[in-house]
Each structure stands twice: as C-alpha cells, then as structure tokens.
Design a protein around this motif. Sequence first.
Motif, PDB file in Angstrom:
ATOM      1  N   ASN A  96      42.543  24.996  46.575  1.00 54.32           N
ATOM      2  CA  ASN A  96      43.701  24.733  45.707  1.00 54.32           C
ATOM      3  C   ASN A  96      43.314  24.866  44.235  1.00 54.32           C
ATOM      4  O   ASN A  96      44.106  25.354  43.424  1.00 54.32           O
ATOM      5  CB  ASN A  96      44.306  23.366  46.011  1.00 54.32           C
ATOM      6  CG  ASN A  96      45.068  23.387  47.319  1.00 54.32           C
ATOM      7  OD1 ASN A  96      45.705  24.377  47.672  1.00 54.32           O
ATOM      8  ND2 ASN A  96      44.994  22.295  48.062  1.00 54.32           N
ATOM      9  N   ASN A  97      42.092  24.443  43.884  1.00 52.59           N
ATOM     10  CA  ASN A  97      41.602  24.655  42.516  1.00 52.59           C
ATOM     11  C   ASN A  97      41.505  26.148  42.209  1.00 52.59           C
ATOM     12  O   ASN A  97      41.897  26.612  41.134  1.00 52.59           O
ATOM     13  CB  ASN A  97      40.221  24.012  42.322  1.00 52.59           C
ATOM     14  CG  ASN A  97      40.247  22.511  42.379  1.00 52.59           C
ATOM     15  OD1 ASN A  97      41.289  21.881  42.235  1.00 52.59           O
ATOM     16  ND2 ASN A  97      39.094  21.909  42.608  1.00 52.59           N
ATOM     17  N   LEU A  98      40.977  26.910  43.167  1.00 44.27           N
ATOM     18  CA  LEU A  98      40.864  28.362  43.017  1.00 44.27           C
ATOM     19  C   LEU A  98      42.240  28.992  42.826  1.00 44.27           C
ATOM     20  O   LEU A  98      42.433  29.852  41.959  1.00 44.27           O
ATOM     21  CB  LEU A  98      40.163  28.955  44.243  1.00 44.27           C
ATOM     22  CG  LEU A  98      40.054  30.474  44.308  1.00 44.27           C
ATOM     23  CD1 LEU A  98      39.139  30.990  43.194  1.00 44.27           C
ATOM     24  CD2 LEU A  98      39.529  30.901  45.683  1.00 44.27           C
ATOM     25  N   LYS A  99      43.191  28.564  43.612  1.00 38.36           N
ATOM     26  CA  LYS A  99      44.574  29.066  43.514  1.00 38.36           C
ATOM     27  C   LYS A  99      45.125  28.834  42.113  1.00 38.36           C
ATOM     28  O   LYS A  99      45.675  29.747  41.488  1.00 38.36           O
ATOM     29  CB  LYS A  99      45.441  28.373  44.573  1.00 38.36           C
ATOM     30  CG  LYS A  99      46.911  28.747  44.543  1.00 38.36           C
ATOM     31  CD  LYS A  99      47.649  27.997  45.644  1.00 38.36           C
ATOM     32  CE  LYS A  99      49.135  28.235  45.624  1.00 38.36           C
ATOM     33  NZ  LYS A  99      49.523  29.582  46.031  1.00 38.36           N
ATOM     34  N   THR A 100      44.945  27.630  41.596  1.00 39.52           N
ATOM     35  CA  THR A 100      45.428  27.304  40.250  1.00 39.52           C
ATOM     36  C   THR A 100      44.775  28.188  39.210  1.00 39.52           C
ATOM     37  O   THR A 100      45.445  28.741  38.322  1.00 39.52           O
ATOM     38  CB  THR A 100      45.169  25.816  39.930  1.00 39.52           C
ATOM     39  OG1 THR A 100      45.873  25.010  40.887  1.00 39.52           O
ATOM     40  CG2 THR A 100      45.610  25.462  38.523  1.00 39.52           C
ATOM     41  N   ILE A 101      43.469  28.357  39.305  1.00 36.82           N
ATOM     42  CA  ILE A 101      42.741  29.170  38.334  1.00 36.82           C
ATOM     43  C   ILE A 101      43.252  30.610  38.359  1.00 36.82           C
ATOM     44  O   ILE A 101      43.573  31.196  37.322  1.00 36.82           O
ATOM     45  CB  ILE A 101      41.225  29.133  38.620  1.00 36.82           C
ATOM     46  CG1 ILE A 101      40.663  27.758  38.285  1.00 36.82           C
ATOM     47  CG2 ILE A 101      40.490  30.217  37.839  1.00 36.82           C
ATOM     48  CD1 ILE A 101      39.270  27.510  38.852  1.00 36.82           C
ATOM     49  N   LEU A 102      43.310  31.197  39.551  1.00 37.83           N
ATOM     50  CA  LEU A 102      43.666  32.608  39.635  1.00 37.83           C
ATOM     51  C   LEU A 102      45.144  32.868  39.326  1.00 37.83           C
ATOM     52  O   LEU A 102      45.476  33.908  38.754  1.00 37.83           O
ATOM     53  CB  LEU A 102      43.299  33.169  41.012  1.00 37.83           C
ATOM     54  CG  LEU A 102      41.803  33.277  41.280  1.00 37.83           C
ATOM     55  CD1 LEU A 102      41.550  33.758  42.698  1.00 37.83           C
ATOM     56  CD2 LEU A 102      41.124  34.174  40.263  1.00 37.83           C
ATOM     57  N   GLU A 103      46.005  31.950  39.691  1.00 38.28           N
ATOM     58  CA  GLU A 103      47.430  32.153  39.449  1.00 38.28           C
ATOM     59  C   GLU A 103      47.823  31.908  37.993  1.00 38.28           C
ATOM     60  O   GLU A 103      48.899  32.319  37.562  1.00 38.28           O
ATOM     61  CB  GLU A 103      48.276  31.310  40.383  1.00 38.28           C
ATOM     62  CG  GLU A 103      48.230  31.814  41.820  1.00 38.28           C
ATOM     63  CD  GLU A 103      49.085  31.036  42.771  1.00 38.28           C
ATOM     64  OE1 GLU A 103      49.704  30.010  42.368  1.00 38.28           O
ATOM     65  OE2 GLU A 103      49.156  31.429  43.963  1.00 38.28           O
ATOM     66  N   THR A 104      46.965  31.246  37.224  1.00 42.10           N
ATOM     67  CA  THR A 104      47.281  31.015  35.808  1.00 42.10           C
ATOM     68  C   THR A 104      46.583  32.008  34.903  1.00 42.10           C
ATOM     69  O   THR A 104      46.792  31.985  33.688  1.00 42.10           O
ATOM     70  CB  THR A 104      46.902  29.583  35.383  1.00 42.10           C
ATOM     71  OG1 THR A 104      45.528  29.344  35.642  1.00 42.10           O
ATOM     72  CG2 THR A 104      47.759  28.551  36.120  1.00 42.10           C
ATOM     73  N   GLN A 105      45.740  32.889  35.486  1.00 50.57           N
ATOM     74  CA  GLN A 105      45.125  33.943  34.681  1.00 50.57           C
ATOM     75  C   GLN A 105      46.177  34.969  34.316  1.00 50.57           C
ATOM     76  O   GLN A 105      47.067  35.263  35.117  1.00 50.57           O
ATOM     77  CB  GLN A 105      44.012  34.659  35.449  1.00 50.57           C
ATOM     78  CG  GLN A 105      42.750  33.906  35.593  1.00 50.57           C
ATOM     79  CD  GLN A 105      41.689  34.753  36.316  1.00 50.57           C
ATOM     80  OE1 GLN A 105      41.972  35.779  36.890  1.00 50.57           O
ATOM     81  NE2 GLN A 105      40.462  34.283  36.272  1.00 50.57           N
ATOM     82  N   PRO A 106      46.054  35.566  33.127  1.00 48.48           N
ATOM     83  CA  PRO A 106      46.990  36.650  32.796  1.00 48.48           C
ATOM     84  C   PRO A 106      46.772  37.850  33.721  1.00 48.48           C
ATOM     85  O   PRO A 106      45.668  38.057  34.221  1.00 48.48           O
ATOM     86  CB  PRO A 106      46.649  37.004  31.352  1.00 48.48           C
ATOM     87  CG  PRO A 106      45.379  36.308  31.039  1.00 48.48           C
ATOM     88  CD  PRO A 106      45.110  35.275  32.090  1.00 48.48           C
ATOM     89  N   ASP A 107      47.835  38.590  33.957  1.00 50.79           N
ATOM     90  CA  ASP A 107      47.730  39.791  34.776  1.00 50.79           C
ATOM     91  C   ASP A 107      46.808  40.804  34.111  1.00 50.79           C
ATOM     92  O   ASP A 107      46.748  40.900  32.894  1.00 50.79           O
ATOM     93  CB  ASP A 107      49.105  40.450  34.974  1.00 50.79           C
ATOM     94  CG  ASP A 107      50.011  39.624  35.889  1.00 50.79           C
ATOM     95  OD1 ASP A 107      49.460  38.860  36.691  1.00 50.79           O
ATOM     96  OD2 ASP A 107      51.239  39.749  35.762  1.00 50.79           O
ATOM     97  N   GLU A 108      46.057  41.533  34.975  1.00 49.81           N
ATOM     98  CA  GLU A 108      45.204  42.584  34.451  1.00 49.81           C
ATOM     99  C   GLU A 108      46.078  43.724  33.924  1.00 49.81           C
ATOM    100  O   GLU A 108      47.119  44.003  34.506  1.00 49.81           O
ATOM    101  CB  GLU A 108      44.269  43.123  35.546  1.00 49.81           C
ATOM    102  CG  GLU A 108      43.190  42.157  35.939  1.00 49.81           C
ATOM    103  CD  GLU A 108      42.226  42.758  36.938  1.00 49.81           C
ATOM    104  OE1 GLU A 108      42.441  43.900  37.366  1.00 49.81           O
ATOM    105  OE2 GLU A 108      41.258  42.077  37.284  1.00 49.81           O
ATOM    106  N   PRO A 109      45.656  44.390  32.838  1.00 46.88           N
ATOM    107  CA  PRO A 109      46.471  45.489  32.321  1.00 46.88           C
ATOM    108  C   PRO A 109      46.486  46.669  33.258  1.00 46.88           C
ATOM    109  O   PRO A 109      45.618  46.889  34.021  1.00 46.88           O
ATOM    110  CB  PRO A 109      45.781  45.866  31.004  1.00 46.88           C
ATOM    111  CG  PRO A 109      44.444  45.214  31.036  1.00 46.88           C
ATOM    112  CD  PRO A 109      44.478  44.140  32.068  1.00 46.88           C
TER     113      PRO A 109
END
Length: 183
Positions: free
Chosen positions: A170-183
């Motif tokens: 769940n921590n991983l999910k939060t981290i990855l889902e709040t990262q900006p999208d790659e260009p």
Amino acid sequence: MKILKIIGIVIALLIALIVVGTLVTGTEFEAERSVVIDRPSGEVFEFVRYLENQNSYSVWVQRNPDMHIEYRGTDGTIGAVSAWEGNEEAGRGEQEIVGMVEGERIDFELRFFEPFESTSYAFKSTEPINDNQTRVTWGMSGSVPRPLNLLLLFYEMGELIGEDYETGLNNLKTILETQPDEP
C-alpha cells in the motif's frame, strides 16, 4: 523422596512434550499479498527492481529509521545485495537478487543472521492488468528451525509477514500513484 520422584516425572513429561511438539509442528511458512497500482507495468517493475527503492515503502525500514543499510553490486541486477543491521525487530541480515525475469519477476534470497540464522526466499512480481494498471505481488517462503518452530503454534508467521507485505504494498501504491506521469 516421593516429591522428588513426582518433580522428576513432571520434568520428564514436559521435556517429552516439547520434543514431540517440535517434531509434529511444521517448520515451513508462506506469505503472499498483492495490490493493484494505477501505473503501467513497465514503470512499476522499473521501480521495484531496485533494492534501494524498497526503503521508501518497507515497513521494517519505517519502524527502524536508524537502520544501517549497505549495498553491494549493481542495484537492480542479479547479484545485487542489500545488507542491514537494525534494532531487535529488524535484526541483521541481507537480501540478494538471485533471479529476474525482466519486466515480470524478481527473486530474492533472504539471509537472516540475528536474532537467529535462517534463509528464506522472496519474490516480487508485476503483472499488467491493462495499459495503466499493474498487479504487484510480494511473497516469501521459509522455515523456522526446530525447536523455534514451536513458536508457530502461537504466531502465524505467514500472517505476520503478510500484514507487513500488505502495508508495504500500500505504501508502494501511494508512492507510485502520486508520481508525475513520465513524459
């Protein structure tokens, strides 16, 4: 004299009970948890392959922020090692990437040195659900040596580790889902 005989019999019965208990109680355990992350599988795999990134979502590092961690080898590749030394809960050990299927799965050997020595095996896998969702599974299998296996009567290792994996995912999910999208 009679009391000594009774005490001797009771002690012998307790020892026999412990010996029999260690022989009939299993030594193996397994834990596995999954989460769906709203990111493409390539991005997710590229993040979870690195041992150093695990520090950002690992429950054990969060519980022990003063843990000393050292890395050997090229992170994210077979042979890379993360060694730790922490408090009583974290103990001392290391994990090594021992196998990898690019974009799909990473296999680890976990070597624990303290509080007791053991070796377990873990994995992380990424499975695309669609173009923007990935199922991440984190699993572990191992054994508890006799006579410590008697602890399995009181502690469900798979559940305890599974709960920590679930929190970490769940921590991983939060981290990855709040990262900006790659260009």
